[in-house]
Design an enzyme around this catalytic site. Structure first.
Site, mmCIF file in Angstrom:
data_model
loop_
_atom_site.group_PDB
_atom_site.id
_atom_site.type_symbol
_atom_site.label_atom_id
_atom_site.label_comp_id
_atom_site.label_asym_id
_atom_site.label_seq_id
_atom_site.Cartn_x
_atom_site.Cartn_y
_atom_site.Cartn_z
ATOM 1 N N HIS A 119 0.845 -1.132 -0.067
ATOM 2 C CA HIS A 119 -0.039 -0.290 -0.121
ATOM 3 C C HIS A 119 0.895 1.347 0.050
ATOM 4 C CE1 HIS A 119 0.431 -0.406 4.412
ATOM 5 N NE2 HIS A 119 0.537 0.841 4.560
ATOM 6 N N ASP A 150 0.629 -7.760 1.143
ATOM 7 C CA ASP A 150 0.748 -6.331 1.494
ATOM 8 C C ASP A 150 2.315 -6.228 1.507
ATOM 9 O OD1 ASP A 150 0.632 -3.464 1.906
ATOM 10 O OD2 ASP A 150 -0.099 -3.621 3.708
ATOM 11 N N SER A 232 4.761 4.363 10.095
ATOM 12 C CA SER A 232 5.677 3.390 10.206
ATOM 13 C C SER A 232 5.333 2.214 9.166
ATOM 14 C CB SER A 232 5.347 2.774 11.504
ATOM 15 O OG SER A 232 3.948 2.137 11.686
#
Length: 798
Positions: A119, A150, A232
């Site tokens: 993402h 991801d 993060s």
């Protein structure tokens, strides 16, 4: 519809409560999104939505009182961690265009590979750079983004980093164990570097659901308490030995200190394939699986025989894989069903996603045998394994202001629909549909079906500029409803039709120009008659209706702080022979636009801007009257100003674009004082008198006139664009009258083919009463002169 009358979404509901739903961990945008202003969808192409579940910023839990071993480990790890500043430059698939910050870490120092989240890399065009611990920076280019999981891999040039020896973190997915102490080292809350501590608590969590955007699935996630926050994403999760055991991906949206990490089995495989210059094969049967504990599997029909076999073969396992979504028209359609419990694949007992991924990835184009239990019975099926990359778009086409690509597996899985159709990834320009910004599937254009992107390109290449065509489309949430619109094809502002294809070798997208725009067809003269206005007792209004035309203004660019890309209102014909029309500047704010007029609700002609008054909130536009065979009449304009208290007839057009008529009285004529817009400078009317009337219809109508009994127009009724409300972030429009005598000097010059010249003071004035004037030092003689000159208004301007 549910039992309590609530409408239920077509999408399969997540088992996770909305409040518990995690959020992707981007750095939070400190500036409010323009999408909150209540405007039409394309007003804000750069906002990112997360179903209103913004991640709360928590004070970072730092690794205090670390042992010497941890301190030594952190010193080695931080040299490999980079801060990524990136921009996903346009909307694509599930991703909106955004600019943000995230984290990554070097996994191959020699070749220059950085591991981060999918993402972050995004499915579409990407631009970014990374900053190392010693503040050296370099550009990064995507070389791989997984279609489902991801993670993504970026490439940089190691030769650019000159002042720090490059090292890499070793990926060790086998070392992620329950109870293991870990550190999350990354760009937390937008800081350059934060170190957060935690302990792994689970290895078998289902992938988190992020709402209607991108979500990972068909993998387990690792759960720990670390309280990471914005920025993060992509941080390495390291153990005491300094090995990366997981990848930071998401966290709770309700403020709980819970984070979710992606296991590194599949990222490690992808990295090895890239190192060996091998293709990263990805297989799929278009089925989403979830982990269900044994007690739930028993309720779905798992027999004790198979449960005993599974527990014996995998004594540490506590659950099994269960089919959650089977996509229609996919390889598993009509063979697998939701609720099937997976037992074997190719004769092998299977309970983990990693092994299922491995089998499917190595079987692309081949068949696999699955044994499932359905209601306590064994069901064996043989399925063809498709190519996951083939149903993940890697190209898009831009035409007429919009962007399009084939529907992705991600979107299809989200709504449990077939993977087919042309998806509008950026609904803009000619394809800016109402109500919502994204989620549209094009069914047909100009009476021709568009089942895929190639057919869509063929159809669009044959449509000339400025053509009006019928488009049918559906929304992903409701495929049963077919929407129909007539759109104006723009191939002059957006003249190029371009195809963009992802190039994983270079990390950029290759653009090629497709069909050139066809010239607009010559306009044709059309015939029509005005509909009768049934106004009992108001014959003058029935006559004036033949002087109104509907004005549609489309603006290809955002200018002058105007909040809309398209505006519709009504204009008054003031010279039918020359085709001159007066309209509000809240409808036609500037001349960089496309104007079309609808006459007698039947004839559509193009128009152009002739004059924009800088103060008085009106514009004069012109159409070609030779194209109109209709009894259009020039409105008769009053030469004297209307008086306060005078009776008049109000003729306006309401929100349904219907004419309404009522007798009324002028209640006030006063200097207009529209507040300025603090958030964005924009045009507003100043230094003129505005008229208000005693009827509730005046507040419902943005266009109209005030007329005498003989049909003479005494004032225009116009919309005035005002400020943006700080409460609901919506733009305020005021509806006020403008006396016609102010128009006459300008109209006389234009009718004489003279370019209007204005003499205007570069100053904004406000009214002040005589009592205030005395305090300000105005002499008694001047106060007396003003009172004698204007007996109805004892005021001056300041």
């Amino acid at each position: 519809m549910t039992g309590n009358g609530e409408v239920r979404s077509k999408r399969k509901n997540s088992p996770i409560n909305v409040l518990d739903r995690p959020s992707k961990i981007y750095k939070q945008d400190p500036y409010p999104s323009a999408a909150e202003n209540g405007q039409t969808p394309e007003e804000d192409l750069y906002s990112m939505e997360t179903d209103g579940e913004d991640r709360m910023s928590l004070p970072p839990i730092t690794a205090t009182a670390d042992t010497a071993e941890w301190q030594a480990t952190i010193e080695k790890v931080v040299r490999n961690v980079v801060s990524i500043h990136f921009c996903q430059t346009c909307s694509f698939d599930t991703d909106s265009a955004i600019s943000s910050e995230a984290t990554g870490f070097v996994v191959d120092a020699e070749r220059g590979y950085i591991l981060t989240n999918r993402h972050v890399v995004g499915a579409g065009p990407f631009w970014g750079y990374c900053i190392f611990d010693n503040h050296e920076e370099c550009d990064v280019y995507p070389v791989y983004r997984d279609p489902v999981h991801d993670f993504g891999i970026l490439r940089f040039d190691p030769k650019i980093i000159k002042y720090m020896p490059l090292t890499e973190l070793k990926l060790r997915p086998d070392l992620a164990k329950v109870g293991a102490e870990i550190r999350v080292v990354g760009n937390d809350a937008g800081e350059k570097l934060s170190i957060l501590s935690g302990v792994i608590s689970r290895l078998d969590r289902n992938a988190p659901e992020y709402g209607e955007g991108y979500s990972d699935f068909n993998t387990n996630y690792i759960q720990a308490a670390a309280a990471a926050s914005g920025g993060s994403s992509g941080s390495p999760v390291v153990n005491l030995d300094g090995h990366a055991v997981a990848l930071q991906a998401g966290g709770r949206a309700d403020g709980a200190a819970t984070d979710y990490f992606l296991p590194l089995d599949r990222p490690l495989r992808a990295l090895e394939c890239i190192r060996n210059q091998e293709a990263i094969t990805r297989g799929t049967i278009q089925t989403q699986w979830v982990i269900k504990p044994f007690d739930e599997c028993r309720r779905l029909g798992l027999t004790s025989k198979w449960e005993a076999a599974i527990r014996k073969g995998y004594p540490k396992e506590t659950g099994m894989l269960v089919a959650e979504i089977v996509l229609p028209e996919g390889p598993a359609d009509k063979q697998l069903e939701e609720g099937d419990v997976l037992i074997r694949v190719n004769g092998e007992l299977l309970t983990q996603f990693v092994r299922l991924d491995s089998i499917l990835d190595s079987s692309v184009g081949e068949k696999v045998s699955l044994l499932v239990q359905r209601g306590g019975k064994d069901v064996e099926v043989e399925l063809h394994v498709g190519d996951l990359h083939a149903i993940t778009p890697d190209r898009f086409v831009t035409v007429a202001g919009g962007s399009f690509h084939n529907l992705s597996y991600q979107q299809a899985r989200l709504y449990a629909i077939p993977v087919k159709g042309v998806y509008v990834c950026e609904a803009a320009g000619s394809f800016k549909f109402e109500a919502t910004e994204s989620g549209w599937i094009i069914e047909s254009i100009d009476q021709r079906k568009t089942p895929d992107l190639d057919t869509f390109i063929e159809v669009m290449s044959t449509i000339p500029d400025r053509a009006r065509v019928v488009v049918t489309y559906k929304h992903l949430r409701d495929l049963h409803t077919i929407n129909t619109s007539i759109i104006h094809i723009d191939r002059h502002w957006s003249d190029k039709m371009r195809m963009a294809v992802r190039n994983d070798n270079t990390g950029v997208w290759d653009f090629t120009e497709l069909a050139k725009p066809l010239p607009a067809a010559p306009p044709v003269r059309c015939k029509a008659n005005f509909a009768r206005l049934d106004t009992v007792g108001h014959p003058a209004a029935a006559d004036v209706i033949q002087s109104f035309v509907r004005v549609s203004c489309t603006m290809p660019l955002k200018l002058d702080g105007f909040p809309r890309a398209r505006k519709i209102g009504f204009g008054l014909v003031v010279n039918a022979e020359k085709g001159l029309v007066v309209v509000s500047r809240a409808v036609v704010p500037f001349d960089l636009c496309d104007l079309s007029l609808t006459i007698a609700e039947s004839i559509i002609v193009e128009a152009k801007v002739v004059f924009l008054h800088p103060l008085a909130n009106y514009a004069i536009i012109q159409y070609d009257p030779s194209l109109v065979d209709a009894p259009v009449k020039s409105a008769r304009l009053a030469e004297e100003n209307i008086k306060q208290g005078a009776p008049t007839t109000f003729l306006g057009f309401n929100q349904n674009l219907r004419a309404v008529v009522t007798p009324t009285t002028v209640t006030d004529i006063t200097a207009v004082a529209i507040p300025s817009n603090a958030s964005a400078p924009r045009y507003r009317a100043i230094n003129l008198d505005a008229i208000t009337v005693d009827t509730g219809l005046s507040g419902q109508c943005g266009s109209g006139v005030l007329i005498r009994e003989d049909g003479t127009v005494e004032a225009l009724w116009l919309s005035y664009l005002g400020e943006r409300s700080p409460n609901n972030q919506k733009d305020v429009e005021y509806h006020l009258g403008l006396a016609t005598p102010i128009l006459l000097p300008i109209l006389n010059q234009i009718n004489s083919s003279i370019t209007p010249s204005l003499r205007i003071l570069n100053v904004e004035t406000n009214t002040v009463q005589m009592s205030q004037c005395r305090i300000m030092g105005v002499s008694e003689s001047w106060i007396s002169k003003v009172a004698e000159a204007n007996s109805s208004r004892h005021q001056l301007f300041m």
